[in-house]
Design an enzyme around this catalytic site. Structure first.
Site, PDB file in Angstrom:
ATOM      1  N   CYS A   2      67.332-122.023 109.658  1.00 25.27           N
ATOM      2  CA  CYS A   2      65.662-121.213 110.468  1.00 25.27           C
ATOM      3  C   CYS A   2      65.609-121.687 111.207  1.00 25.27           C
ATOM      4  O   CYS A   2      64.994-122.562 111.836  1.00 25.27           O
ATOM      5  CB  CYS A   2      65.280-120.151 109.107  1.00 25.27           C
ATOM      6  SG  CYS A   2      66.108-119.050 108.171  1.00 25.27           S
ATOM      7  N   GLU A  76      67.269-125.679 102.425  1.00 29.16           N
ATOM      8  CA  GLU A  76      67.925-125.057 101.283  1.00 29.16           C
ATOM      9  C   GLU A  76      67.121-125.633 100.088  1.00 29.16           C
ATOM     10  O   GLU A  76      67.004-126.788 100.050  1.00 29.16           O
ATOM     11  CB  GLU A  76      69.464-125.541 101.250  1.00 29.16           C
ATOM     12  CG  GLU A  76      69.998-124.780 102.917  1.00 29.16           C
ATOM     13  CD  GLU A  76      70.713-123.325 102.628  1.00 29.16           C
ATOM     14  OE1 GLU A  76      70.190-122.515 101.222  1.00 29.16           O
ATOM     15  OE2 GLU A  76      71.102-122.767 103.660  1.00 29.16           O
ATOM     16  N   ASP A  99      67.038-118.288  97.640  1.00 28.74           N
ATOM     17  CA  ASP A  99      66.305-118.841  97.280  1.00 28.74           C
ATOM     18  C   ASP A  99      64.673-118.986  97.623  1.00 28.74           C
ATOM     19  O   ASP A  99      64.117-119.609  97.113  1.00 28.74           O
ATOM     20  CB  ASP A  99      66.656-120.628  97.952  1.00 28.74           C
ATOM     21  CG  ASP A  99      67.662-120.708  99.279  1.00 28.74           C
ATOM     22  OD1 ASP A  99      67.357-119.562 100.242  1.00 28.74           O
ATOM     23  OD2 ASP A  99      67.574-121.783  99.351  1.00 28.74           O
TER      24      ASP A  99
END
Length: 632
Positions: A2, A76, A99
């Site tokens: 992102c 992640e 997450d």
């Protein structure tokens, strides 16, 4: 993967933060979101590439149930499911399967120490209303980028510098003190950037910004040096091999956690072959593999990758890079990399990312293998000669012998060797080796072997004087040997500021998530404690990785000279890219306050007459194109 942005302004400026997100929308084209807190003035923004929990529950910024904590997150945390179970036992309720939510509640429960629990790649910001603080965190290896800008009570952060350009308080003041290091190494070392008051948050660090006082402090939470300082293992080689294979298997398995398709970049070398093999053989998965080739056999690795892919039975895609691909991409480099960046292998990395994106949303890359498993040829050569540097007589004799040769003779001899003994990129390797041998100290020898352009040559064409106080990353660690020194420095420097920057921007340019299993921190923490006589054995680097791989793939199809991901740069610069070189290196385009114009013209003419000046030409071209894109 992102993109995140944020700043502090008591005035509600949602359109501004949306503009800052829009310029890096390719980092997360699936969704975007913004948050404004009226009391503190905190603005947070997020571009989302949906990987975990594809529903709207994964939307960011994510706000806790008590409304006291908010987060924007890039990356992640692969072990989030185990951490979630721990939190659920403590009474936490979850509304998503992401997450992101686990990170936020981990912070709520354990504070900043929560980072110690995370296995993954991450750059995130948490707004803590209770403490009135903004927290920025970057992962241990530095896989995910995070920049911040601070000047005259202004504070902003972003995944990419270009978002700052949209903010009216950002000043494009060039940090010219960084330029000698760019032209020497091909990148600007952290924590610095090409702009004044703009910094990279270093890997393994976090920043706490006090919103009330507009002050911040940066703290280190992890350092690879700490593990090199530990006692070496006394375990048997068999035990070490079993344990490192277990860690490798778990690191790769964790990185397969995804709600979208996953593939592997395969070059045919030990690192990427190990990742693909463990996936294919040990986990029984029919995997997707991708590679790039060149028509020039001196640079083509696709044939090696194809052999491995056929042996493993993968769904293999190979693409031979065309001149048009390269020409289209070169002029986009300043946009995607934001500051001058000289690693020309960014071009094939962008192409292989584009090819992979047609089939998958996540691709595993094998970066970090050389730094962790002792793979670079410079380690072996320099380690072998370190004793010579303790004797002036031996040192001068060696210099004399090396200086008798020239790069053309070395190239001729290399071409006469059997195929299995030939060194790839021999000209570049020899130039670096010769430069290193002509050094006066071990520190200088390693620096010269790690430089793409001789710092003395840089001083001839660049008017900016090199200030050694500005940057010196040797940071000698007492009581560890020279080989460990070199691997530790490369892990913190070259790998971070060159390799990982290259891969992040290349994959993100096509909205592809790149994952790095060999950069699982458990691998380097373990290997730092393995005796070097096991990591480098039988005159071979990556001994442990080779031995693991040999269990699954025959030696004869994997053993080959190390080459790296290189391109026919000199040929392209003299032919297809020559118009760009002539355009950007002409005297009218060069800033006489920065360049010695006469010297640049001399370098250019010598190059077109056959001299090995391609890297210098490329670095100047990259700087000039960046400057025109963002400053002029």
């Amino acid at each position: 993967m992102c993109g995140i942005v944020g700043f502090i302004d008591k005035n509600k400026r949602l359109e501004l933060i949306k503009d800052m997100l829009a310029v890096q929308s390719y980092r997360g084209p699936d969704d975007s979101g913004v948050l404004f807190d009226e009391k503190s003035g905190v603005h947070l923004g997020h571009n989302r590439l949906s990987i975990q929990d594809l529903t709207s529950h994964g939307h960011q910024p994510f706000v806790s149930d008590c409304k006291k904590y908010s987060i924007v997150f890039n990356g992640e945390v692969y072990n989030f499911k185990l951490i979630r179970i721990e939190l659920e036992k403590l009474g936490y309720k979850f509304i998503s399967n992401s997450d992101t939510e686990v990170i936020l509640y981990s912070y709520k429960e354990w504070g900043i120490k929560c980072i110690d629990k995370f296995i993954g790649m991450f750059a995130f910001s948490i707004f803590d209303k209770l403490k009135n603080k903004l927290i920025l965190v970057r992962d241990r290896a530095g896989v995910k980028p995070l920049y911040f800008y601070t000047e005259e009570n202004q504070f902003m952060f972003s995944s990419e510098i270009k978002s700052f350009y949209k903010h009216p308080s950002f000043k494009k003041e060039q940090n010219i003190d960084a330029l000698p290091y760019f032209f020497q190494f091909g990148y600007i070392p952290a924590p610095y950037t090409v702009f004044k008051n703009c910094y990279k948050l270093e890997a393994g660090h976090y920043l706490e910004f006090d919103i009330e006082n507009l002050t911040f402090n940066i703290k280190k939470y992890w350092d690879v040096n700490d593990f090199y300082l530990k006692e070496k293992f006394t375990k048997s080689e068999k035990e070490i091999l079993e344990e490192i294979e277990f860690i490798l298997d778990d690191a790769i398995k964790l990185r397969m956690i995804s709600d979208v398709p996953v593939g592997v970049f395969l070059s045919g070398g030990y690192d990427s072959s190990s990742v693909a093999t463990i996936l294919a053989k040990k986990q029984g998965k029919k995997i997707n593999t991708f590679t790039i080739g060149f028509d020039n056999p001196k640079y083509d690795e696709a044939k090696h990758a194809k052999i491995i892919a056929e042996y493993l039975g993968t769904n293999h895609t190979e693409y031979y890079m065309q001149d048009k691909d390269m020409l289209d991409l070169v002029e986009s480099l300043p946009f995607y990399y934001d500051e001058p960046f000289g690693d020309s292998s960014a071009l094939p990395t962008m192409i292989v990312s584009k090819i992979a994106k047609q089939n998958v949303t996540v691709a595993l890359s094998a970066d970090g293998g050389d730094e962790a498993f002792c793979g670079y040829s410079k380690y072996f050569f320099l380690n072998r000669f370190q004793n010579i540097f303790s004797s002036n007589i031996k040192k001068e004799f060696l210099k004399f012998g090396v200086n008798l040769l020239n790069v053309n003779i070395v190239d001729f001899i290399n071409n006469k060797l059997p195929e299995n003994l030939k060194q790839r990129n021999i000209r570049d390797k020899y130039i670096k080796f010769k430069r290193a041998i002509n050094s006066d100290t071990l520190e200088e020898m390693f620096e010269n072997a790690s430089s793409y352009v001789d710092k003395n040559e840089v001083s001839k064409f660049l008017k900016i004087k090199r200030d050694s106080r500005f940057f010196f990353k040797w940071n000698k660690i007492d009581n560890i040997d020279f080989l460990d020194q070199m691997m530790a420095i490369d892990y913190k420097l070259f790998m971070n500021d060159d390799v990982l920057t290259k891969v992040d921007r290349a994959t993100m340019s096509v909205s592809l998530e790149g994952r790095e299993p060999l950069l699982d921190h458990r691998i380097i923490e373990y290997l730092a404690q393995v005796p070097n006589e096991i990591k480098y054995k039988n005159n071979q680097g990556k001994y442990l990785l080779r031995e693991v791989l040999y269990k699954y793939i025959p030696k004869e199809i994997i053993d080959k000279p190390k080459s790296g991901f290189t391109i026919p740069l000199n040929q392209w610069l003299r032919e297809e890219l020559r118009p760009l070189v002539e355009k950007y290196l002409c005297p009218q385009k060069l800033d006489e306050k920065i360049f010695c114009i006469e010297e640049v013209s001399k370098i250019k003419n010598n190059f077109f007459n056959g001299a090995d000046e391609g890297t210098t030409i490329w670095f100047i071209l990259m700087y000039q194109m960046w400057k025109e894109k963002w400053l002029d």
